[in-house]
Structures are given as C-alpha cells and as structure tokens.
Design a protein around this motif. Structure first.
Motif, PDB file in Angstrom:
ATOM      1  N   ALA A   1       8.331  -6.392  38.498  1.00 36.67           N
ATOM      2  CA  ALA A   1       8.796  -6.138  39.944  1.00 36.67           C
ATOM      3  C   ALA A   1      10.269  -5.792  40.562  1.00 36.67           C
ATOM      4  O   ALA A   1      10.101  -5.180  41.468  1.00 36.67           O
ATOM      5  N   GLY A   2      11.007  -6.430  39.838  1.00 42.10           N
ATOM      6  CA  GLY A   2      12.414  -6.123  40.126  1.00 42.10           C
ATOM      7  C   GLY A   2      12.787  -4.709  40.099  1.00 42.10           C
ATOM      8  O   GLY A   2      13.542  -3.795  40.681  1.00 42.10           O
ATOM      9  N   LYS A   3      12.338  -4.002  38.919  1.00 42.70           N
ATOM     10  CA  LYS A   3      12.280  -2.507  38.555  1.00 42.70           C
ATOM     11  C   LYS A   3      11.809  -1.647  39.505  1.00 42.70           C
ATOM     12  O   LYS A   3      12.244  -0.796  39.896  1.00 42.70           O
ATOM     13  N   GLN A   4      10.704  -2.109  40.008  1.00 39.95           N
ATOM     14  CA  GLN A   4       9.790  -1.537  40.955  1.00 39.95           C
ATOM     15  C   GLN A   4      10.445  -1.420  42.336  1.00 39.95           C
ATOM     16  O   GLN A   4      10.723  -0.355  43.198  1.00 39.95           O
ATOM     17  N   LEU A   5      11.060  -2.678  42.559  1.00 38.44           N
ATOM     18  CA  LEU A   5      11.929  -2.585  43.963  1.00 38.44           C
ATOM     19  C   LEU A   5      13.149  -1.711  43.875  1.00 38.44           C
ATOM     20  O   LEU A   5      13.324  -0.887  44.889  1.00 38.44           O
ATOM     21  N   VAL A   6      13.718  -1.551  42.902  1.00 41.90           N
ATOM     22  CA  VAL A   6      14.986  -0.748  42.509  1.00 41.90           C
ATOM     23  C   VAL A   6      14.605   0.880  42.706  1.00 41.90           C
ATOM     24  O   VAL A   6      15.242   1.544  43.374  1.00 41.90           O
ATOM     25  N   ALA A   7      13.617   1.146  41.869  1.00 41.12           N
ATOM     26  CA  ALA A   7      13.004   2.438  41.999  1.00 41.12           C
ATOM     27  C   ALA A   7      12.618   3.127  43.277  1.00 41.12           C
ATOM     28  O   ALA A   7      12.880   4.014  43.523  1.00 41.12           O
ATOM     29  N   LYS A   8      11.770   2.130  43.938  1.00 31.64           N
ATOM     30  CA  LYS A   8      11.366   2.590  45.369  1.00 31.64           C
ATOM     31  C   LYS A   8      12.644   2.416  46.180  1.00 31.64           C
ATOM     32  O   LYS A   8      12.486   3.184  47.326  1.00 31.64           O
ATOM     33  N   ASN A   9      13.506   1.872  45.989  1.00 36.56           N
ATOM     34  CA  ASN A   9      14.780   1.660  47.063  1.00 36.56           C
ATOM     35  C   ASN A   9      15.978   1.740  46.445  1.00 36.56           C
ATOM     36  O   ASN A   9      16.622   0.773  46.081  1.00 36.56           O
ATOM     37  N   PRO A  10      16.440   2.975  46.248  1.00 33.57           N
ATOM     38  CA  PRO A  10      17.755   3.322  45.486  1.00 33.57           C
ATOM     39  C   PRO A  10      18.854   2.477  46.161  1.00 33.57           C
ATOM     40  O   PRO A  10      19.901   2.388  45.625  1.00 33.57           O
ATOM     41  N   ASP A  11      18.846   2.361  47.542  1.00 31.74           N
ATOM     42  CA  ASP A  11      19.920   1.678  48.162  1.00 31.74           C
ATOM     43  C   ASP A  11      20.151   0.315  48.094  1.00 31.74           C
ATOM     44  O   ASP A  11      20.871  -0.470  48.604  1.00 31.74           O
ATOM     45  N   VAL A  12      19.395  -0.299  47.195  1.00 27.62           N
ATOM     46  CA  VAL A  12      19.325  -1.927  47.074  1.00 27.62           C
ATOM     47  C   VAL A  12      20.677  -2.053  46.167  1.00 27.62           C
ATOM     48  O   VAL A  12      20.621  -1.654  44.897  1.00 27.62           O
ATOM     49  N   GLY A  13      21.550  -3.012  46.321  1.00 33.17           N
ATOM     50  CA  GLY A  13      22.797  -3.181  45.839  1.00 33.17           C
ATOM     51  C   GLY A  13      22.842  -4.393  45.084  1.00 33.17           C
ATOM     52  O   GLY A  13      23.774  -5.061  44.195  1.00 33.17           O
ATOM     53  N   ALA A  14      21.880  -5.377  45.325  1.00 35.62           N
ATOM     54  CA  ALA A  14      21.805  -6.835  44.817  1.00 35.62           C
ATOM     55  C   ALA A  14      20.297  -7.307  45.111  1.00 35.62           C
ATOM     56  O   ALA A  14      19.670  -6.920  45.956  1.00 35.62           O
ATOM     57  N   ILE A  15      19.833  -8.232  44.235  1.00 35.09           N
ATOM     58  CA  ILE A  15      18.677  -8.878  44.280  1.00 35.09           C
ATOM     59  C   ILE A  15      18.629 -10.380  44.645  1.00 35.09           C
ATOM     60  O   ILE A  15      19.421 -10.955  43.968  1.00 35.09           O
ATOM     61  N   VAL A  16      17.630 -10.720  45.678  1.00 32.29           N
ATOM     62  CA  VAL A  16      17.570 -12.141  45.578  1.00 32.29           C
ATOM     63  C   VAL A  16      16.177 -12.522  45.497  1.00 32.29           C
ATOM     64  O   VAL A  16      15.243 -11.772  45.632  1.00 32.29           O
ATOM     65  N   LEU A  17      15.911 -13.508  44.597  1.00 30.51           N
ATOM     66  CA  LEU A  17      14.595 -14.203  44.092  1.00 30.51           C
ATOM     67  C   LEU A  17      14.058 -15.187  45.136  1.00 30.51           C
ATOM     68  O   LEU A  17      15.072 -16.027  45.272  1.00 30.51           O
ATOM     69  N   GLU A  18      12.924 -14.854  45.708  1.00 28.20           N
ATOM     70  CA  GLU A  18      12.472 -15.757  46.649  1.00 28.20           C
ATOM     71  C   GLU A  18      11.965 -16.983  45.963  1.00 28.20           C
ATOM     72  O   GLU A  18      12.314 -18.322  46.486  1.00 28.20           O
ATOM     73  N   CYS A  19      11.395 -17.055  44.806  1.00 31.43           N
ATOM     74  CA  CYS A  19      10.691 -17.873  44.156  1.00 31.43           C
ATOM     75  C   CYS A  19      11.502 -18.969  43.563  1.00 31.43           C
ATOM     76  O   CYS A  19      12.237 -18.442  42.549  1.00 31.43           O
ATOM     77  N   THR A  20      11.304 -20.000  43.776  1.00 34.25           N
ATOM     78  CA  THR A  20      12.160 -21.213  42.912  1.00 34.25           C
ATOM     79  C   THR A  20      11.807 -21.412  41.130  1.00 34.25           C
ATOM     80  O   THR A  20      12.318 -22.173  40.653  1.00 34.25           O
ATOM     81  N   ASN A  21      10.606 -20.635  41.075  1.00 37.42           N
ATOM     82  CA  ASN A  21      10.365 -20.829  39.516  1.00 37.42           C
ATOM     83  C   ASN A  21      10.987 -19.408  38.789  1.00 37.42           C
ATOM     84  O   ASN A  21      10.666 -19.580  37.618  1.00 37.42           O
ATOM     85  N   MET A  22      11.541 -18.757  39.437  1.00 40.15           N
ATOM     86  CA  MET A  22      12.104 -17.375  38.964  1.00 40.15           C
ATOM     87  C   MET A  22      13.563 -17.406  38.351  1.00 40.15           C
ATOM     88  O   MET A  22      13.774 -16.505  37.598  1.00 40.15           O
ATOM     89  N   PRO A  23      14.255 -18.725  38.464  1.00 42.62           N
ATOM     90  CA  PRO A  23      15.562 -18.416  37.837  1.00 42.62           C
ATOM     91  C   PRO A  23      15.558 -18.347  36.423  1.00 42.62           C
ATOM     92  O   PRO A  23      16.524 -17.592  35.793  1.00 42.62           O
TER      93      PRO A  23
END
Length: 247
Positions: A191-213
């Motif tokens: 999901a993170g790779k897809q986010l960055v591939a679709k949006n090359p201007d993304v410079g940082a990621i925040v994970l919404e889900c508390t089960n993702m750390p």
C-alpha cells in the motif's frame, strides 16, 4: 537523633485509584493477535499504560460503519480511565478522529484520538513541493469527516489495505483469529509503495492504523521516506505527561 525537615514532611498525594500510568487507551473489541508494536500489546510501550475495552465497538463498526451510535460508549470509557488515574486519553483506531472534539470536551484532559493528528506536524517538516501521504486500513471508508476531525487537508493522498490478502481480512472483517504476520507486512508495504508511485510529491508517510507500527520499519526501508505512526505520536504525547528528569 532527629529526622530532617525534608524526611518528616514528605507527603504522598492521593485521589486516584491507579498510579504511574498517566496514559489511558480506549480499545476496540476484537480478537485478532496484537503482536509487539501493535498499540494493544502492553509490551509495545516503554511506559505503563491503562487500557479500557469499549464493549460493542468492533473494528468493522468503527472502520466500515462510521462508529455510528458508539460515541456515548467511548465517552463513558474515557471517563472511567480518567477516574482510574489517566491524565490523557488516546484510542486504538485512527478512524476515531470523528470523536476527537466530543471526547476532549467530555473528559477534561488532553485527548489524541488518532495517528492522523500528526499530519500537520509532519507537513511542517517537509521541503516545499512535498506533502504527507497516508496509508490507512480502509481507504474507501476514510472520509473527509475523518480527515477534518484530525486537521488533515482533504486533498491528502491515501491508499488503503483493503485489497491486500491478510491485514484487512483479519483486522476489519474478522475472518479468522490468527494472522500471517509476513503477509500482513506485505499488505502494508505494498500500500505504501502504491501511494508513493501514484504520488511522487509524497515526502513522508503517516500510518493511520494503530496496528501498523510493527511494519513501519519495513515500509520506511522500502520507500526511503520518513514513516510516522501511532507509536511515534503517543511516545511524544506521553513525553509531555512525564517529562524526563535530567540529572
């Protein structure tokens, strides 16, 4: 021999039921495994916390059905935690940003309902032309109201894990109690790779889900960008409740 004034005048302040755990966590009612790094695993935190499960608040109800009708239950549970000794409240679902204002108004202590609340802080760290992107457990049901509740710009790019093979099925649909950790990690990383591939201007990621750390490090290594989650936010939140005493 006489005692010093200091030793004879030490007074322990009372008024609470539980001490040494100033952070209270409102938990959804679920049966999936909470591995180290998951907010609901007590070993995740480098400090003691208080937990309270909100009866009837299933992940499916909160994530897919807008937590309809559950606000009074969350407020009651938050008040219980404050009565026990909590000096601040958080929750174990980023979708509860919907209730940020209401819970904060009801309990009278600092409240941080959602990892999404970090987005403005993280945005402030980025160079011009870069923005924050989100990885969420359910992109199709993370609405503008959820984003507004956490102060997140409505045009923030996001990708969910609902098309993955394991993470969404176990956590939200409760199709089984057990979880393939490696496959869950792949779902989050993809999901993170897809986010960055679709949006090359993304410079940082925040994970919404508390089960993702548990998967943040793998995602950071894969995309080479800073990754923030509920662990980064709550360790910051707690640091204000108990500032480090420097010798």
């Amino acid at each position: 021999m006489t005692h010093s004034a200091n030793s004879s005048s030490r007074i322990a302040r009372g008024g609470k039921a539980i001490y040494g755990a100033p952070l209270g966590i409102l938990m959804l009612e679920a049966r999936f495994p909470r591995i180290p790094g998951d907010m609901g695993n007590g070993t995740t935190w480098p400090f003691p916390v208080l937990y309270r499960v909100v009866s009837g608040a299933s992940p499916e109800k909160v994530v897919l059905e807008g937590a309809a009708g559950l606000l009074p239950d969350f407020i009651d549970a938050a008040k219980d935690l404050v009565r026990l000794g909590a000096e601040a409240i958080t929750t174990n679902c980023g979708f509860l940003s919907l209730f940020q204002k209401e819970i904060a108004a009801a309990v009278g202590v600092p409240v941080a309902t959602s990892s999404l609340m970090q987005v403005p802080w993280v945005q402030a760290t980025l160079p011009p032309g870069k923005r924050v992107g989100l990885v969420t457990v359910s992109g199709s049901t993370l609405t503008p109201a959820h984003l507004e509740g956490a102060g997140v710009p409505l045009d923030t790019p996001l990708v969910g894990t609902e098309n993955g093979k394991e993470f969404f099925r176990v956590l939200i649909k409760a199709e089984k109690d057990d979880m393939d950790i490696a496959q869950a990690e792949r779902d989050v990383v993809e999901a993170g790779k897809q986010l960055v591939a679709k949006n090359p201007d993304v410079g940082a990621i925040v994970l919404e889900c508390t089960n993702m750390p548990p998967y943040a490090a793998a995602l950071q290594a894969e995309v080479g960008l800073p990754v923030y989650d509920i662990y980064s936010m709550i360790t910051w939140f707690h640091a204000g409740l108990r500032p480090r005493v420097f010798a």
